[in-house]
Scaffold this active site. Structure first.
Site, PDB file in Angstrom:
ATOM      1  N   ARG A 181      53.554  42.506  43.439  1.00 38.11           N
ATOM      2  CA  ARG A 181      52.174  42.103  43.212  1.00 38.11           C
ATOM      3  C   ARG A 181      51.480  41.786  44.531  1.00 38.11           C
ATOM      4  NH1 ARG A 181      53.304  43.963  39.128  1.00 38.11           N
ATOM      5  NH2 ARG A 181      53.108  43.154  36.998  1.00 38.11           N
TER       6      ARG A 181
ATOM      7  N   ASN B 232      45.181  40.025  42.172  1.00 38.76           N
ATOM      8  CA  ASN B 232      45.566  38.735  41.604  1.00 38.76           C
ATOM      9  C   ASN B 232      45.047  37.595  42.479  1.00 38.76           C
ATOM     10  OD1 ASN B 232      47.520  39.687  39.404  1.00 38.76           O
ATOM     11  ND2 ASN B 232      48.322  40.700  41.215  1.00 38.76           N
TER      12      ASN B 232
ATOM     13  N   SER C  88      38.895  42.968  37.162  1.00 37.82           N
ATOM     14  CA  SER C  88      40.302  42.635  37.374  1.00 37.82           C
ATOM     15  C   SER C  88      41.063  43.915  37.657  1.00 37.82           C
ATOM     16  CB  SER C  88      40.877  41.953  36.139  1.00 37.82           C
ATOM     17  OG  SER C  88      42.290  41.926  36.186  1.00 37.82           O
ATOM     18  N   SER C  89      42.085  43.832  38.483  1.00 33.89           N
ATOM     19  CA  SER C  89      42.849  45.035  38.823  1.00 33.89           C
ATOM     20  C   SER C  89      43.645  45.567  37.642  1.00 33.89           C
ATOM     21  CB  SER C  89      43.786  44.752  39.993  1.00 33.89           C
ATOM     22  OG  SER C  89      44.684  43.695  39.686  1.00 33.89           O
ATOM     23  N   CYS C  90      43.737  44.812  36.535  1.00 31.71           N
ATOM     24  CA  CYS C  90      44.456  45.312  35.364  1.00 31.71           C
ATOM     25  C   CYS C  90      43.693  46.425  34.655  1.00 31.71           C
ATOM     26  CB  CYS C  90      44.768  44.185  34.392  1.00 31.71           C
ATOM     27  SG  CYS C  90      43.331  43.541  33.519  1.00 31.71           S
TER      28      CYS C  90
ATOM     29  N   LYS D 118      37.012  44.498  30.438  1.00 33.03           N
ATOM     30  CA  LYS D 118      36.543  44.601  31.824  1.00 33.03           C
ATOM     31  C   LYS D 118      36.075  46.023  32.149  1.00 33.03           C
ATOM     32  CE  LYS D 118      36.861  40.421  33.362  1.00 33.03           C
ATOM     33  NZ  LYS D 118      35.650  39.709  33.818  1.00 33.03           N
TER      34      LYS D 118
ATOM     35  N   TYR E  70      42.097  42.740  27.261  1.00 31.93           N
ATOM     36  CA  TYR E  70      41.326  42.180  28.368  1.00 31.93           C
ATOM     37  C   TYR E  70      40.871  43.290  29.319  1.00 31.93           C
ATOM     38  CZ  TYR E  70      40.395  39.488  32.654  1.00 31.93           C
ATOM     39  OH  TYR E  70      39.827  38.959  33.784  1.00 31.93           O
TER      40      TYR E  70
ATOM     41  N   LEU F 150      37.882  29.444  38.567  1.00 35.44           N
ATOM     42  CA  LEU F 150      38.557  29.687  39.840  1.00 35.44           C
ATOM     43  C   LEU F 150      37.677  30.503  40.778  1.00 35.44           C
ATOM     44  CD1 LEU F 150      41.104  29.680  41.669  1.00 35.44           C
ATOM     45  CD2 LEU F 150      41.864  31.717  40.405  1.00 35.44           C
ATOM     46  N   ALA F 151      37.208  31.656  40.330  1.00 34.23           N
ATOM     47  CA  ALA F 151      36.380  32.514  41.180  1.00 34.23           C
ATOM     48  C   ALA F 151      34.976  31.948  41.350  1.00 34.23           C
ATOM     49  CB  ALA F 151      36.319  33.920  40.595  1.00 34.23           C
TER      50      ALA F 151
ATOM     51  N   HIS G 224      48.333  32.359  35.380  1.00 31.61           N
ATOM     52  CA  HIS G 224      48.882  33.523  36.056  1.00 31.61           C
ATOM     53  C   HIS G 224      50.163  33.129  36.793  1.00 31.61           C
ATOM     54  CE1 HIS G 224      44.652  34.927  35.514  1.00 31.61           C
ATOM     55  NE2 HIS G 224      45.296  36.024  35.176  1.00 31.61           N
TER      56      HIS G 224
END
Length: 319
Positions: free
Chosen positions: A210, A166, A108-110, A141, A137, A15-16, A180
């Site tokens: 979100r 996201n 990732s923002s997580c 990161k 995960y 995707l990215a 997601h």
């Protein structure tokens, strides 16, 4: 960077990664390198080193990763931890050994604590417990961020870690078990419309908030960061500070409001039912994007416009 700079996009079909390729091509960059997983397994240290020695990229976008939603992260923590750690360590080791100039690591923002203040500033990293459903995960990161910082401190590299919120957009994963929330909603609502199903079940209470970033906006931000002049780029990668920068819109909405927006785009007139036996995850997660805004970058795609573009791409793929 100049238009002939040799640029490697790790994960160029994801995707990215695919959005980064589109953005680089749109801006006229011509010397782009990509390898499929079948052509190059980045979990294999020897193959990764050999690839870097042969190709000698000057700029690296490290977008290759094992990713997924709450269900996948909660079900396969070993795979999410090990795969991402191997890819990060192998690419960073090979990039340093072959003299890569700039490396942009995609996180990732997580990575941020579950209950940290909102909006989330970069300095909130490692200030509290992580969300349990995707801790493996997130830790992988976080290790990637620390890897960039460690190479900068020890070896004087200029590597940057960009933390997107996201993501969604063309090329997303619509598998209901591993995707997601936004692509899962698009698929579920589309299938309910086609089948004439009068209601769609949503996970959790629908109240978590979100933030969403159209993936082509992310790609534009990453190319913008990689092509900054030395003065501004060196400030971001100063070895005296964590080389971390948030990328997002700074705006959020509830999952229920997101579902209703998706239904409007899809043209679905049924109702939503909340399955409160399913986890909500973090209750609110919106990034403080003042750092990148001060560099004069802002996201340009409004959420509803992005969902329209994403649904069109989903329809093209279905066809």
């Amino acid at each position: 960077m100049n238009k002939h700079t040799k640029i490697y996009i790790a994960g160029h079909r994801g995707l990215a990664g695919s959005a980064i390729v589109r953005e680089l091509q749109r801006q006229g960059y011509t010397n782009l390198i990509g390898r499929t997983h079948g052509e190059l397994d980045l979990e294999d240290a020897t193959s990764t080193q050999q690839f870097f020695e042969q190709e000698r990229p000057e700029i690296v976008f490290l977008a290759a990763a094992k990713v997924g939603g709450i269900h996948a992260n909660n079900s396969y923590p070993v795979e999410f931890l090990m795969s991402n750690l191997l890819v990060e360590s192998n690419v960073c080791r090979a990039a340093y050994a072959t003299g890569v100039n700039r490396l942009i690591f995609l996180g990732s923002s997580c990575i941020y604590p579950r209950d940290c203040p909102q909006p989330i500033k970069e300095e909130y990293l490692l200030t509290g417990p992580l969300e349990s459903t995707n801790r493996a995960y997130a830790l992988a990161k976080i290790a990637g961020i620390e890897m960039c910082w460690s190479y900068n401190r020890q070896y004087g590299t200029k590597w940057l870690a960009a933390m997107p919120t996201n993501l969604y957009g063309p090329g997303d994963n619509y598998d209901l078990n591993n995707s997601h929330v936004l692509p899962a909603l698009i698929r579920k609502i589309h299938e309910a419309k086609v089948a004439g199903i009068p209601e769609v079940v949503l996970w959790g209470s629908g109240t978590p908030q979100r933030e969403f970033l159209y993936v082509d906006d992310l790609a534009n931000a990453l190319v913008f960061l990689a092509s900054l002049d030395d003065e501004r780029y060196n400030i971001l990668t100063n070895p005296g500070q964590c080389p971390l920068i948030n990328v997002g819109t700074g705006e959020d909405l509830t999952i229920r409001a997101l579902a209703e927006m998706c239904a409007e785009v899809v043209g679905y007139n049924g109702k939503f039912v909340q399955d409160i036996s399913k986890p909500d995850g973090t209750m609110r997660k919106v990034l403080d994007v003042s750092k990148i805004n001060k560099l004069e970058w802002r996201a340009s795609t409004r959420l509803k416009e992005g969902i329209n573009l994403t649904y069109k791409a989903f329809g093209d793929n279905q066809a």
